[in-house]
Design an enzyme around this catalytic site. Sequence first.
Site, mmCIF file in Angstrom:
data_model
loop_
_atom_site.group_PDB
_atom_site.id
_atom_site.type_symbol
_atom_site.label_atom_id
_atom_site.label_comp_id
_atom_site.label_asym_id
_atom_site.label_seq_id
_atom_site.Cartn_x
_atom_site.Cartn_y
_atom_site.Cartn_z
ATOM 1 N N SER A 177 -11.557 -0.560 2.462
ATOM 2 C CA SER A 177 -10.696 -0.911 3.634
ATOM 3 C C SER A 177 -10.317 0.619 4.406
ATOM 4 O O SER A 177 -9.729 1.320 3.513
ATOM 5 C CB SER A 177 -9.494 -1.591 3.290
ATOM 6 O OG SER A 177 -9.987 -2.994 2.973
ATOM 7 N N ARG B 260 0.965 -1.206 -0.042
ATOM 8 C CA ARG B 260 0.034 0.201 -0.058
ATOM 9 C C ARG B 260 0.972 1.266 -0.174
ATOM 10 O O ARG B 260 0.522 2.257 0.691
ATOM 11 C CB ARG B 260 -0.902 -0.098 1.342
ATOM 12 C CG ARG B 260 -1.813 -1.130 1.222
ATOM 13 C CD ARG B 260 -2.815 -1.271 0.004
ATOM 14 N NE ARG B 260 -3.420 -2.402 0.181
ATOM 15 C CZ ARG B 260 -3.388 -3.466 -0.488
ATOM 16 N NH1 ARG B 260 -1.959 -3.850 -1.080
ATOM 17 N NH2 ARG B 260 -4.197 -4.479 -0.236
ATOM 18 N N GLU C 161 -5.766 3.498 5.579
ATOM 19 C CA GLU C 161 -5.720 3.270 3.941
ATOM 20 C C GLU C 161 -6.449 4.361 3.269
ATOM 21 O O GLU C 161 -6.115 4.596 2.049
ATOM 22 C CB GLU C 161 -6.155 1.924 3.796
ATOM 23 C CG GLU C 161 -5.809 1.403 2.315
ATOM 24 C CD GLU C 161 -5.895 0.027 2.389
ATOM 25 O OE1 GLU C 161 -6.567 -0.558 1.318
ATOM 26 O OE2 GLU C 161 -5.335 -0.806 3.174
#
Length: 314
Positions: free
Chosen positions: A227, A178, A297
Amino acid sequence: MSTPGHHTPLIDRLPKVRGKLREGAQLSKVTWFQVGGPADVLFRPADEADLAGFLKNKPADMAVTVIGVGSNLLVRDGGIRGVVIRLGRPFTDAVLKDGDIHVGAGALDLNVAQTAQQSGIAGLEFLSGIPGTIGGALRMNAGAYGTEIKDVLVSATAIDGKGGLHTVTPDDMDLSYRHCGVPDDWIFTSAVLRGTSGDPDEIANRMAEIQDTRAGSQPIKSRTGGSTFANPTPDRAWELIDAAGCRGLTIGGAQMSPHHCNFMINLGTATAFDLEQLGDEVKKRVKDHSGVDLRWEIRRIGERLGHSIIGKDA
């Protein structure tokens, strides 16, 4: 011409473009949470050259923010100052060329997966389980079901804040979980993705399995942003959130989904402030319970009402 005591409107300070400029665009209409204030100006470039020319010639002090389809984005209630850039139809192509899939950064991940399936290219099925665009996937090295964008990326093209064009490989981009290490002011415009030869029917079956898994485990029909927190190695964020008693936790019109507690949802009346407060409360409770500091995120941008706090981690 402006007169003493008056300010030139922002849109009048912008360079000439072939794309579309719109003042006061309501960003709540283009984000999945359906919250947030307006953009001072929204710019939809006509093509890559139009975008490069704009960035090269814009006033140096003008803030620029890039958004995709708003699937993993929280725009704060005060909106976004400066110019918001959104890549539209000219950046959505996805075609097979010389065995690779050439895609625009505005192409939906699902559409790219479908193009690969129809072309008999396996390995890109995971994209069908990621809501958003290729540009967003590049910016955060998005992944799902055991595969990340770095695993299928050959090269990406981006324009820097001064209008310069760059073509980079995964090794140049410092991609990790990420994370993408290219400068924040770069705007991805296209990419080349590579899979392996496969049977279209088998690929379609794998994509159907992914869709079934998503529908069974995620609140995909809710106003959500995907998420909320990245998984902290070796833990899973949802397990930490659940253990801290945050499944179903509600603040205002925002809730941690009872269906998947790493998903925030807008129950219908949430403000961006509700959602951000909820996320911060979950972070605090998880820290207190397990000692783990969860990392957002979801990208949070813009100004809080009554404040001037701008930035994805502010």
